[in-house]
Design a protein around this motif. Structure first.
Motif: not given
Lengths: 318, 300
Positions: B205-210, B251-268
Motif C-alpha cells: 500500500w503506497l502511502r508516501q514518497l521521498s 523530513i517532509f515526505p510527500f503523502r498521498l491523499h489516499y494510499p494506492r494498492l499494488y499487488r504482490a509481485g507487481q512491477k511499477l
C-alpha cells in the motif's frame, strides 16, 4: 482551534459573517512598557528588573488564551540568543527555573507552541524575568500570540462564551509548565555520565522536549525512583532532540506524579566545553490525579494536537 | 477482492479510546514516550571510508512493546542504510535494498514519519546496517521515536494491547521500496526507465514518497499491468511531474491523499528525466504498508 462554521453562518442561500467573531480577536501581548520595544537585559551578573505583561481586558469579559511564544534578539541574532526566561504571576509559577529562550520561544514562521494554552484573566499581570546566561547586555522583543476575548455580560455570543468559560474552567485544573535543569550546565570536554535530578513537587504531564547547546551531546532521561527509563540508551542530540521551533514531541504524553524524580544524564560528545540547556514542556495538574475531570485528559483540547497523537486517534476508529 | 479499511489499526489504545471506563492517569502511567538508539556504545559508531558497519540491533530492554513512529539520524557524510525486523523465528526486510540515509531518516528537528507504526519488543528487534559511500570516515547516531506500552503482569488490559499489536504486525508492517538496483545515475538531460518490484509474499500500500538527489528531475510512476500513471488518467499520455512538486524529502515526505494498492509481485515503472543539465544521482524511497498475502487469501 476555530472552525469556519463558527465564523460564518448560512442564512437561506447566503453565507454571512458571524458577528460573534467580533467578540474574540487575534492578539499579541508583550511587556508593559512606556516606550516601544525592545526591552533591555543587563549583562551576566547584573540583575534585570522584571517586566510585567498585563493580559488584555478589551471589554468587561476579557482575558487571553496564549498559544504561541515568539522572540527576537536584535544584538545576538535570534539564532545565538543567550538568555533565560521565567514566568510567574501572583499565585503561580510556570517554570521550575528560568528556561533558555531558544527552548521555549520561536519566530513568526515557526513559533514556540504552548500545547496547553495559557489562560490570562483580563488585567492580571504575568511577571517576566529575563536573565542573561552569557555575554553582554542585549535588547530583545518577545510576544505571546493567541486569542483575546472582548465581551460584555449581556452578549449572546454562544460559542465564544462557551470557549471562554471552558478556558477559565480548565485553568482551575491545569496550566502550562516548563521544566528545566536547576542550574546552568556546562559539560567539560568529553565528560560523560553527568546526572541531573529534578524533583517533581506536583503532578506534571510533559508533551515535548527541546534543547540548545554549544556542541553535540548525548542524553538519557529516566525516572530513578521507579527504575523507569524512556530510552534504551543515550541518544545523541544531533539525532534526537529539537529546539523550540521543532521540539521533540513525545509520541504519548509523559505523566510524572508528585514525588517522582526526573533524571537527565548527559555526555559531552565534543572535545571542548559544552553548555547545554534542556527544557521539557507540558502542564501542571493542580488537583490530585483522581480528581482530574476526564475532559482535561482529552488530548484533542490541546493546541494543536501533535500529528502522532492524531495517528492514535485514527487507529481507534477501525 | 474485498476492500480493506483505509485506517489500519496501529494504536495501542483500546478501540473505544484511551482511558475509557478507567482512570486515565493509570493508562497514562502504562503508556509512556520512549526513544530507541542502536546498541553501539553511546549510540554512536564510525564507519571508515566506503566501509560497511556491523549489523546493529535496536530493541527495548524490558517492558514493551513499543510502537516506532519516527526515525531520525545524524551522519557526517553520505551513507546507505538497510533495515530488517527480527523476532527470533524469522527475519523480514523493512527495505527492499539499501536506501539513502537522506531519503528515509529525518534529523533531530523533523524525524521521518513512518507510513505506519512499527512494533518492537524484547523479542522483536530492528536490525540495521550502514554503508558509508563517502571517501571519509562517517560517524552515525540514530534515534527512533516511540510510545511504550509497559506490559504489567497484573494488567490484563496491557497484555491484551500487547497481544493485539503482536497479531497485527504479522499482517501488516511499514515497508520502504527503493528502485530495483539502487540509485539511478542520470546523464545530463538523460531519461531512465526503472522498475520497482513488489515482493511476492506481500501486497504493498503506497502511502508516501521521498528522495535524495544531486539535482532536479522529472518523475512518472506507471502501473506496469495497466499502463496507468499514478500521476495522470488512463492512457499512454503521461505528463511527468517535477521532484520538487511531487516527491517530498526525508523530513517532509510527500503523502498521498489516499494510499494506492499494488499487488504482490507487481512491477511499477519509474521514468526519470534529468532537468539539472548535469550528471544526477537519484535515490527514491516509496513508503507504505506491507500487507500479508496470506491474510488476503483467508479473507477471500
Amino acid at each position: 482551534m476555530i472552525g469556519v462554521q463558527e465564523l460564518i453562518t448560512k442564512v437561506g442561500d447566503r453565507w454571512i459573517p458571524n458577528l460573534s467573531s467580533k467578540a474574540v480577536i487575534p492578539y499579541s501581548a508583550t511587556f508593559d512598557i512606556q516606550n516601544p520595544l525592545p526591552v533591555h537585559i543587563n549583562a551576566v551578573g547584573v540583575p534585570t528588573p522584571p517586566y510585567p505583561i498585563t493580559w488584555p481586558r478589551l471589554n468587561l469579559e476579557g482575558g487571553m488564551e496564549a498559544g504561541e511564544l515568539v522572540f527576537e534578539d536584535a544584538t545576538d541574532t535570534t539564532a545565538l540568543a543567550d538568555w533565560n526566561v521565567l514566568f510567574t504571576d501572583s499565585n503561580r509559577r510556570y517554570m521550575n527555573f528560568p528556561c533558555h529562550v531558544r527552548t521555549i520561544c520561536g519566530t513568526a514562521q515557526l513559533p514556540g507552541i504552548i500545547r496547553q494554552p495559557l489562560w490570562g484573566p483580563g488585567s492580571q499581570r504575568l511577571e517576566t524575568t529575563l536573565i542573561k546566561n552569557a555575554g553582554a547586555a542585549v535588547d530583545v522583543r518577545m510576544y505571546f500570540n493567541g486569542l483575546a476575548y472582548s465581551m460584555r455580560p449581556g452578549d449572546q455570543y454562544k460559542w465564544v462564551r462557551e470557549r471562554r468559560n471552558k478556558a477559565i474552567w480548565a485553568a482551575n485544573f491545569c496550566h502550562p509548565y516548563w521544566l528545566t535543569i536547576d542550574q546552568n550546565v556546562e559539560l567539560g570536554a568529553s565528560i560523560t555520565e553527568n546526572n541531573f535530578d529534578i524533583k517533581i513537587g506536583e503532578n506534571l504531564e510533559l508533551f515535548s522536549v527541546a534543547a540548545v547547546s554549544d556542541f553535540d551531546f548525548a542524553y538519557e532521561v529516566s525516572e530513578p525512583t521507579l527504575g523507569q527509563t524512556i530510552m534504551n540508551g543515550k541518544i545523541a542530540a544531533s539525532a534526537g532532540i529539537g529546539d523550540a521551533r521543532y521540539p521533540t514531541i513525545f509520541d504519548t504524553p509523559l505523566l510524572l506524579p508528585v514525588g517522582s524524580r526526573l533524571r537527565i544524564t548527559l555526555d559531552n560528545l565534543a572535545a571542548s566545553r559544552n553548555r547545554v540547556f534542556i527544557t521539557f514542556q507540558g502542564r501542571k495538574l493542580l488537583v490530585p490525579l483522581k480528581d482530574v475531570p476526564p475532559s482535561i485528559w482529552d488530548i484533542d483540547t490541546l493546541y494543536p494536537p501533535p500529528s502522532s497523537w492524531r495517528i492514535q486517534k485514527e487507529g481507534r476508529k477501525s | 477482492m474485498p476492500i480493506a479499511p483505509y485506517i489500519i489499526p496501529n494504536s495501542i489504545a483500546r478501540p473505544n479510546g484511551i482511558g475509557a471506563g478507567k482512570p486515565v492517569a493509570q493508562t497514562r502511567r502504562r503508556i509512556t514516550p520512549n526513544f530507541l538508539g542502536v546498541n553501539a556504545p553511546n549510540n554512536s559508531f564510525t564507519v571508515p571510508a566506503n566501509g560497511v558497519s556491523d549489523i546493529l540491533t535496536v530493541g527495548v530492554n524490558g517492558g514493551g512493546p513499543v510502537q516506532v513512529s519516527g526515525m531520525s539520524a545524524s551522519s557526517t557524510a553520505e551513507a546507505l542504510v538497510m533495515m530488517w525486523i527480527n523476532d527470533g523465528n524469522r527475519q523480514v526486510d523493512m527495505f527492499n535494498q539499501d536506501l539513502h540515509i537522506g531519503a528515509v531518516f529525518g534529523d533531530n528537528l523533523r524525524p521521518y514519519r513512518l507510513p505506519e507504526t512499527l512494533m518492537v519488543d524484547e523479542l522483536r528487534r530492528i536490525k540495521i546496517k550502514a554503508t558509508n559511500i563517502s571517501a571519509d570516515d562517517n560517524t552515525f547516531h540514530f534515534c527512533f521515536r516511540t510510545a511504550k506500552n509497559d506490559n504489567i503482569v497484573q494488567d490484563p488490559e496491557g497484555q491484551l494491547c500487547s497481544k493485539r499489536l503482536d497479531n497485527k504486525q504479522r499482517i501488516t508492517y511499514p515497508f520502504l521500496y527503493g528502485i530495483d538496483g539502487g540509485a539511478v545515475t542520470l546523464t545530463a538531460s538523460g531519461v531512465s526507465e526503472n522498475t520497482v518490484t513488489i515482493y511476492e509474499d506481500w501486497h504493498f500500500w503506497l502511502r508516501q514518497l521521498s528522495y535524495f538527489s544531486t539535482g532536479d528531475f522529472l518523475i512518472d510512476v506507471i502501473d506496469s499491468n495497466t499502463g496507468e500513471s499514478i500521476l495522470n488518467s488512463r492512457g499512454d499520455v503521461h505528463y511527468p511531474n517535477r521532484n520538487t512538486l511531487w516527491v517530498g524529502s526525508n523530513i517532509f515526505p510527500f503523502r498521498l491523499h489516499y494510499p494506492r494498492l499494488y499487488r504482490a509481485g507487481q512491477k511499477l515503472k519509474v521514468r526519470l528525466t534529468d532537468i539539472s543539465g548535469d550528471i544526477n544521482v537519484v535515490h527514491l524511497a516509496f513508503g507504505g504498508t506491507h500487507i500479508s498475502r496470506r491474510m488476503w487469501r483467508e479473507v477471500e
